[in-house]
Write a protein that holds these residues in place. Structure first.
Motif, PDB file in Angstrom:
ATOM      1  N   THR A  55       1.190  -0.927   0.090  1.00  0.00           N
ATOM      2  CA  THR A  55      -0.091  -0.035   0.156  1.00  0.00           C
ATOM      3  C   THR A  55       0.746   1.454  -0.031  1.00  0.00           C
ATOM      4  O   THR A  55       0.853   2.169  -0.890  1.00  0.00           O
ATOM      5  CB  THR A  55      -0.892   0.169   1.156  1.00  0.00           C
ATOM      6  OG1 THR A  55       0.149   0.150   2.333  1.00  0.00           O
ATOM      7  CG2 THR A  55      -1.507  -1.303   1.060  1.00  0.00           C
ATOM      8  N   THR A  56       1.550   1.196   0.625  1.00  0.00           N
ATOM      9  CA  THR A  56       2.523   2.095   0.565  1.00  0.00           C
ATOM     10  C   THR A  56       3.514   2.338  -0.859  1.00  0.00           C
ATOM     11  O   THR A  56       3.911   3.364  -0.604  1.00  0.00           O
ATOM     12  CB  THR A  56       3.995   2.149   2.041  1.00  0.00           C
ATOM     13  OG1 THR A  56       4.589   1.169   1.658  1.00  0.00           O
ATOM     14  CG2 THR A  56       2.940   1.729   2.524  1.00  0.00           C
ATOM     15  N   ALA A  57       3.919   1.305  -1.223  1.00  0.00           N
ATOM     16  CA  ALA A  57       4.294   2.294  -2.585  1.00  0.00           C
ATOM     17  C   ALA A  57       3.195   3.051  -3.946  1.00  0.00           C
ATOM     18  O   ALA A  57       4.234   2.378  -4.987  1.00  0.00           O
ATOM     19  CB  ALA A  57       4.677   0.491  -3.442  1.00  0.00           C
ATOM     20  N   CYS A  58       2.067   2.967  -3.116  1.00  0.00           N
ATOM     21  CA  CYS A  58       1.146   3.891  -3.998  1.00  0.00           C
ATOM     22  C   CYS A  58       1.556   5.265  -3.986  1.00  0.00           C
ATOM     23  O   CYS A  58       1.595   5.668  -2.485  1.00  0.00           O
ATOM     24  CB  CYS A  58      -0.478   3.321  -4.239  1.00  0.00           C
ATOM     25  SG  CYS A  58      -0.186   1.113  -4.844  1.00  0.00           S
ATOM     26  N   ASP A  59       0.954   6.092  -4.739  1.00  0.00           N
ATOM     27  CA  ASP A  59       1.050   7.575  -3.701  1.00  0.00           C
ATOM     28  C   ASP A  59      -0.583   7.586  -3.526  1.00  0.00           C
ATOM     29  O   ASP A  59      -0.599   8.581  -2.159  1.00  0.00           O
ATOM     30  CB  ASP A  59       0.593   8.893  -5.225  1.00  0.00           C
ATOM     31  CG  ASP A  59       1.726   8.276  -6.240  1.00  0.00           C
ATOM     32  OD1 ASP A  59       3.103   8.654  -6.223  1.00  0.00           O
ATOM     33  OD2 ASP A  59       1.240   8.499  -7.827  1.00  0.00           O
ATOM     34  N   PHE A  60      -1.373   7.252  -3.121  1.00  0.00           N
ATOM     35  CA  PHE A  60      -2.730   7.337  -2.354  1.00  0.00           C
ATOM     36  C   PHE A  60      -2.641   6.328  -1.131  1.00  0.00           C
ATOM     37  O   PHE A  60      -2.984   5.067  -2.318  1.00  0.00           O
ATOM     38  CB  PHE A  60      -3.786   8.278  -2.634  1.00  0.00           C
ATOM     39  CG  PHE A  60      -3.438   9.705  -3.353  1.00  0.00           C
ATOM     40  CD1 PHE A  60      -3.143  10.810  -2.597  1.00  0.00           C
ATOM     41  CD2 PHE A  60      -3.109   9.759  -4.641  1.00  0.00           C
ATOM     42  CE1 PHE A  60      -2.557  12.010  -2.994  1.00  0.00           C
ATOM     43  CE2 PHE A  60      -3.043  11.001  -5.035  1.00  0.00           C
ATOM     44  CZ  PHE A  60      -2.828  11.866  -3.905  1.00  0.00           C
ATOM     45  N   ARG A  61      -3.692   6.128  -0.242  1.00  0.00           N
ATOM     46  CA  ARG A  61      -4.052   4.711  -0.107  1.00  0.00           C
ATOM     47  C   ARG A  61      -6.195   5.257   0.501  1.00  0.00           C
ATOM     48  O   ARG A  61      -6.246   6.785   1.117  1.00  0.00           O
ATOM     49  CB  ARG A  61      -3.549   4.207   1.604  1.00  0.00           C
ATOM     50  CG  ARG A  61      -3.214   3.482   1.293  1.00  0.00           C
ATOM     51  CD  ARG A  61      -1.611   3.664   2.108  1.00  0.00           C
ATOM     52  NE  ARG A  61      -1.251   5.275   2.021  1.00  0.00           N
ATOM     53  CZ  ARG A  61      -0.417   6.061   1.164  1.00  0.00           C
ATOM     54  NH1 ARG A  61       0.278   4.896   0.174  1.00  0.00           N
ATOM     55  NH2 ARG A  61       0.095   7.072   1.559  1.00  0.00           N
ATOM     56  N   LEU A  62      -7.080   4.462   0.394  1.00  0.00           N
ATOM     57  CA  LEU A  62      -8.464   4.799   0.766  1.00  0.00           C
ATOM     58  C   LEU A  62      -9.082   3.330   1.125  1.00  0.00           C
ATOM     59  O   LEU A  62      -8.087   2.050   0.334  1.00  0.00           O
ATOM     60  CB  LEU A  62      -9.157   4.890  -1.035  1.00  0.00           C
ATOM     61  CG  LEU A  62      -8.856   5.782  -1.572  1.00  0.00           C
ATOM     62  CD1 LEU A  62      -9.837   6.516  -3.141  1.00  0.00           C
ATOM     63  CD2 LEU A  62      -8.956   7.348  -1.484  1.00  0.00           C
ATOM     64  N   MET A  63      -9.633   3.241   1.698  1.00  0.00           N
ATOM     65  CA  MET A  63     -10.045   2.282   2.764  1.00  0.00           C
ATOM     66  C   MET A  63     -11.421   1.846   2.657  1.00  0.00           C
ATOM     67  O   MET A  63     -11.893   2.869   3.284  1.00  0.00           O
ATOM     68  CB  MET A  63      -9.611   2.463   4.280  1.00  0.00           C
ATOM     69  CG  MET A  63      -7.641   2.256   4.768  1.00  0.00           C
ATOM     70  SD  MET A  63      -6.971   1.868   5.840  1.00  0.00           S
ATOM     71  CE  MET A  63      -7.260   1.010   6.867  1.00  0.00           C
ATOM     72  N   THR A  64     -12.190   0.716   2.967  1.00  0.00           N
ATOM     73  CA  THR A  64     -13.068   0.395   2.770  1.00  0.00           C
ATOM     74  C   THR A  64     -13.634   0.498   4.627  1.00  0.00           C
ATOM     75  O   THR A  64     -12.516   0.097   5.459  1.00  0.00           O
ATOM     76  CB  THR A  64     -14.071  -0.459   2.492  1.00  0.00           C
ATOM     77  OG1 THR A  64     -13.135  -1.588   2.792  1.00  0.00           O
ATOM     78  CG2 THR A  64     -13.357  -0.842   0.884  1.00  0.00           C
ATOM     79  N   VAL A  65     -14.419   0.520   5.149  1.00  0.00           N
ATOM     80  CA  VAL A  65     -14.760   0.529   6.294  1.00  0.00           C
ATOM     81  C   VAL A  65     -14.669  -0.934   7.168  1.00  0.00           C
ATOM     82  O   VAL A  65     -15.260  -1.438   5.561  1.00  0.00           O
ATOM     83  CB  VAL A  65     -16.921   0.887   6.295  1.00  0.00           C
ATOM     84  CG1 VAL A  65     -16.473   0.629   7.658  1.00  0.00           C
ATOM     85  CG2 VAL A  65     -16.931   2.022   6.216  1.00  0.00           C
ATOM     86  N   GLY A  66     -14.124  -1.050   7.938  1.00  0.00           N
ATOM     87  CA  GLY A  66     -14.192  -2.453   8.071  1.00  0.00           C
ATOM     88  C   GLY A  66     -12.771  -2.864   8.110  1.00  0.00           C
ATOM     89  O   GLY A  66     -11.910  -3.927   7.972  1.00  0.00           O
ATOM     90  N   SER A  67     -11.818  -2.469   7.014  1.00  0.00           N
ATOM     91  CA  SER A  67     -10.748  -2.820   5.863  1.00  0.00           C
ATOM     92  C   SER A  67      -9.444  -2.274   7.675  1.00  0.00           C
ATOM     93  O   SER A  67      -9.306  -1.686   7.926  1.00  0.00           O
ATOM     94  CB  SER A  67     -10.585  -1.801   5.130  1.00  0.00           C
ATOM     95  OG  SER A  67     -10.616  -0.921   4.910  1.00  0.00           O
TER      96      SER A  67
END
Ligand SMILES: CC[C@H](C(=O)O)C(=O)SCCNC(=O)CCNC(=O)[C@H](O)C(C)(C)COP(=O)(O)OP(=O)(O)OC[C@H]1O[C@@H](n2cnc3c(N)ncnc32)[C@H](O)[C@@H]1OP(=O)(O)O
Length: 346
Positions: free
Chosen positions: A207-219
């Motif tokens: 996940t840190t090798a991307c510019d951004f992170r989006l998370m879903t509820v419960g993740s």
């Protein structure tokens, strides 16, 4: 040579973007910065060396149509890479799928559902191939990395890890994945990790090798390395410090803390929590990313390049890169069209 310039072919070499392309003298150069003392000169030289190394890679990452792109390690590493490639072939399973869409946004799917999308050896090799493919994608603007079947990735396949627990092989695998994930982050695309379910160990590093992170509820994102008697080795610690700061990184690695969407947003690891009522997570992530990738590919790629150099290079080198990239878009088709349309920004 910059890839973006290939869209702007013209015989007129007096245009600034051609000056940059042909490396003609430009105002900001080494001589414009006074060298005050010997000590400073040497430290400055050292910085420049590091900077040039990164700069070269950053240029490659966004420009040179070479297979290696923004590779981290030099030619001496190639022999070792070949050895580990052969070893990784021995651990099959799963796949890394890539769909390049007309919108300029590609979707990469980490898929090994029987093992919570853990990385088998062949998936590591496929990831390298997909990154190479994306390095060549002239029309690309964005990338979403997600996992199959409602979860992100549970790190390395533990069966493979057990089989290559010899320190030398571990080092080679670590360098291989560092290299691939560095190239992933240096792609001339704005990238988002869409985290559904769990991102554990190497999955958290991904996940840190991307510019951004989006998370879903419960993740959750969780660097479980400590519990494995390890530290991150895919570049995840170095990147994490840059994303959340050293204090938060120490907490996440030292405590192997679970990062839920709320905590993730608070420390800056997550850039947003997707609304469970607003439809499929992938569609939401595409809309979110689409808000950053509107416009011509060369301009979006230039945006990524100046931010990448600002993130990775010492200031003077970053400024030079910014100047060079500016030269590739100034007077280019998108710039001329905007000027002709007398655009206003109300
Ligand atoms: C530490 C760094 C290192 C690196 O950088 O290389 C790594 O990444 S090592 C891997 C770190 N990840 C883990 O240790 C995850 C271990 N797995 C779990 O904790 C759980 O399986 C979990 C939380 C992901 C899911 O738990 P749940 O109860 O929902 O499901 P199951 O445990 O029944 O899992 C289903 C199925 O998947 C297999 N699985 C899960 N993760 C891995 C993995 N990393 N490698 C191989 N296989 C994995 C699990 O064994 C189950 O298979 P089954 O045949 O049904 O037993």
């Amino acid at each position: 040579m910059l890839l973006v310039t290939s869209h702007y072919k013209s015989p007129n070499v007096t245009k600034p973007w051609h000056l940059a392309q042909h490396n003609k003298a430009l105002p900001l150069n080494d001589r414009s910065v006074p060298r005050v003392t010997l000590g400073r000169r040497y430290s400055r030289m050292a910085l420049c060396c590091i900077g040039r190394r990164l700069l070269g890679n950053a240029h490659n990452a966004l420009g040179t149509p070479s297979r290696r792109g923004g590779a981290l390690y030099g030619s001496a590493y190639r022999v070792q890479e070949e050895e580990i490639r052969q070893k990784l072939q021995g651990f099959p399973g799963g796949s890394i799928r890539l769909v390049k869409q007309d919108s300029g946004i590609a979707v990469m799917t980490v898929s090994n559902p029987a093992r919570m999308n853990a990385f088998s050896g062949t998936m590591m090799l496929e990831l390298q191939d997909r990154v190479s493919e994306l390095e060549q994608w002239a029309d690309g603007k964005g990338l979403i990395v997600h996992g199959d079947a409602g979860t992100f990735c549970s790190g390395s396949d533990l069966n493979a890890v057990r089989a290559i627990s010899d320190p030398q092989d571990g080092m080679k695998m670590c360098m291989f994945m560092q290299n691939v994930l560095t190239r992933l982050l240096r792609l001339p695309l704005i990238s988002v990790a869409l985290v559904e379910g769990r991102a554990l160990g190497g999955g958290a590093e991904l996940t840190t090798a991307c510019d951004f992170r989006l998370m879903t509820v419960g993740s959750e994102i969780r660097f479980v390395h400590k519990h494995m008697g390890l530290v991150p080795g895919w570049g995840g610690a170095a990147r994490l410090v840059r994303i959340v700061g050293s204090g938060n990184a120490l907490k996440l690695l030292g405590g192997a803390w679970k990062v839920d969407p709320e905590y993730g947003e608070r420390i800056g690891l997550s850039d947003g929590t997707l609304d469970p009522e607003a439809g499929a997570a992938l569609g939401q992530a595409e809309r979110w990313l689409g808000g950053l990738t509107g416009g011509p590919a060369p301009v979006i790629q230039a945006v990524k390049k100046v931010v990448l150099s600002g993130r990775e290079l010492p200031l003077e080198d970053a400024l030079r890169t910014e100047r060079d990239v500016f030269g590739t878009v100034w007077g280019g088709p998108a710039n001329l069209e905007a000027l002709a349309n007398k655009s206003k920004h109300k």
